[in-house]
Design a protein around this motif. Structure first.
Motif, PDB file in Angstrom:
ATOM      1  N   ASN A 187      46.607 -88.148  -7.755  1.00 16.19           N
ATOM      2  CA  ASN A 187      46.660 -87.155  -8.820  1.00 16.19           C
ATOM      3  C   ASN A 187      47.598 -86.001  -8.470  1.00 16.19           C
ATOM      4  O   ASN A 187      48.055 -85.289  -9.342  1.00 16.19           O
ATOM      5  CB  ASN A 187      45.259 -86.638  -9.123  1.00 16.19           C
ATOM      6  N   VAL A 188      47.882 -85.823  -7.178  1.00 14.21           N
ATOM      7  CA  VAL A 188      48.819 -84.783  -6.758  1.00 14.21           C
ATOM      8  C   VAL A 188      50.088 -85.469  -6.273  1.00 14.21           C
ATOM      9  O   VAL A 188      50.063 -86.305  -5.373  1.00 14.21           O
ATOM     10  CB  VAL A 188      48.219 -83.903  -5.645  1.00 14.21           C
TER      11      VAL A 188
ATOM     12  N   ASP B 281      41.177 -86.749  -6.799  1.00  9.60           N
ATOM     13  CA  ASP B 281      42.360 -86.969  -5.975  1.00  9.60           C
ATOM     14  C   ASP B 281      43.195 -88.144  -6.454  1.00  9.60           C
ATOM     15  O   ASP B 281      44.409 -88.153  -6.307  1.00  9.60           O
ATOM     16  CB  ASP B 281      41.946 -87.210  -4.524  1.00  9.60           C
TER      17      ASP B 281
ATOM     18  N   LYS C  20      52.777 -80.996  -7.296  1.00  8.01           N
ATOM     19  CA  LYS C  20      52.630 -81.062  -8.754  1.00  8.01           C
ATOM     20  C   LYS C  20      51.505 -82.010  -9.123  1.00  8.01           C
ATOM     21  O   LYS C  20      51.341 -83.048  -8.511  1.00  8.01           O
ATOM     22  CB  LYS C  20      53.930 -81.565  -9.399  1.00  8.01           C
ATOM     23  N   GLU C  21      50.749 -81.634 -10.156  1.00  7.74           N
ATOM     24  CA  GLU C  21      49.658 -82.494 -10.615  1.00  7.74           C
ATOM     25  C   GLU C  21      50.167 -83.520 -11.605  1.00  7.74           C
ATOM     26  O   GLU C  21      50.970 -83.213 -12.477  1.00  7.74           O
ATOM     27  CB  GLU C  21      48.557 -81.660 -11.265  1.00  7.74           C
TER      28      GLU C  21
ATOM     29  N   ASP D 287      42.028 -84.792 -15.775  1.00  5.71           N
ATOM     30  CA  ASP D 287      43.253 -84.059 -15.484  1.00  5.71           C
ATOM     31  C   ASP D 287      43.175 -83.219 -14.207  1.00  5.71           C
ATOM     32  O   ASP D 287      44.188 -82.954 -13.595  1.00  5.71           O
ATOM     33  CB  ASP D 287      43.608 -83.128 -16.654  1.00  5.71           C
ATOM     34  N   ASN D 288      41.968 -82.801 -13.790  1.00  4.09           N
ATOM     35  CA  ASN D 288      41.918 -81.781 -12.748  1.00  4.09           C
ATOM     36  C   ASN D 288      41.103 -82.083 -11.505  1.00  4.09           C
ATOM     37  O   ASN D 288      41.455 -81.632 -10.436  1.00  4.09           O
ATOM     38  CB  ASN D 288      41.367 -80.479 -13.353  1.00  4.09           C
TER      39      ASN D 288
ATOM     40  N   LYS E 110      49.834 -85.839 -14.795  1.00  2.00           N
ATOM     41  CA  LYS E 110      49.174 -85.737 -16.089  1.00  2.00           C
ATOM     42  C   LYS E 110      49.042 -87.156 -16.643  1.00  2.00           C
ATOM     43  O   LYS E 110      50.023 -87.720 -17.123  1.00  2.00           O
ATOM     44  CB  LYS E 110      49.967 -84.854 -17.026  1.00  2.00           C
TER      45      LYS E 110
END
Length: 171
Positions: A97-98, A34, A103-104, A30-31, A106
């Motif tokens: 991922n961005v 890239d 916004k990320e 999730d975090n 999910k």
């Protein structure tokens, strides 16, 4: 009695370790990266063959299109992408991922599904592997340094002869 306690302690330690590793993989997915990769395979399955050939004799479809649709918490589409399969029927969707506006993405809110087959003799989508309804990206298959990879499928198309007949009034 002591052996049962030792077994119970080992079982609890194993469950804790599995839960911890799963948490790390989900957090990394999730975090920390890239892009995420979503890989799979699209095959043709002919129902007119005997059972053994039907199960084991599926052929890859080159040029089949697979899509990924990612939503936000309010069920709005935030990303849509697609990829074509290679000569082995394999695809690898690469998703940033961005998203726009910082916004990320999910991954758990993304679905991967079949779109189309270029093979006119094998272009009826099936729901084997949830290819028609779509697969949710729940847990990554691999998390290693800056690589997060999900694996879905295999997805299957079948021949027009194998298509279930459409019944009127459910008869």
């Amino acid at each position: 009695m002591a052996q049962r306690i030792t077994t119970l302690v080992l079982l609890l330690e194993t469950l804790f370790l599995v839960s911890y590793v799963s948490q790390i993989a989900t957090t990394a997915a999730d975090n920390d990266v890239d892009v995420i990769h979503v890989a799979g395979k699209v095959m043709c399955q002919d129902c007119t063959l005997n059972y053994d050939k039907w199960i084991n004799g599926s052929e890859p479809i080159k040029g089949a299109v697979v899509s990924i649709t990612c939503m936000d918490e309010r069920r709005r589409v935030r990303y849509y992408g697609s990829d074509k399969t290679d000569e082995r029927g394999q695809f690898d969707l690469i998703v940033n991922n961005v998203l726009y506006g910082g916004k990320e993405l999910k991954p758990r809110l993304c679905k991967v599904r079949l779109v189309s087959s270029p093979d006119q003799s094998c272009d009826i989508p099936t729901n084997f592997g949830d290819g028609q309804t779509g697969v949710d990206l729940v847990r990554p298959f691999m998390v290693f340094q800056d690589l997060v990879k999900y694996v879905v499928g295999p997805f299957y198309y079948t021949t027009p002869m194998c298509e279930a007949p459409k019944l009127e009034n459910n008869y």
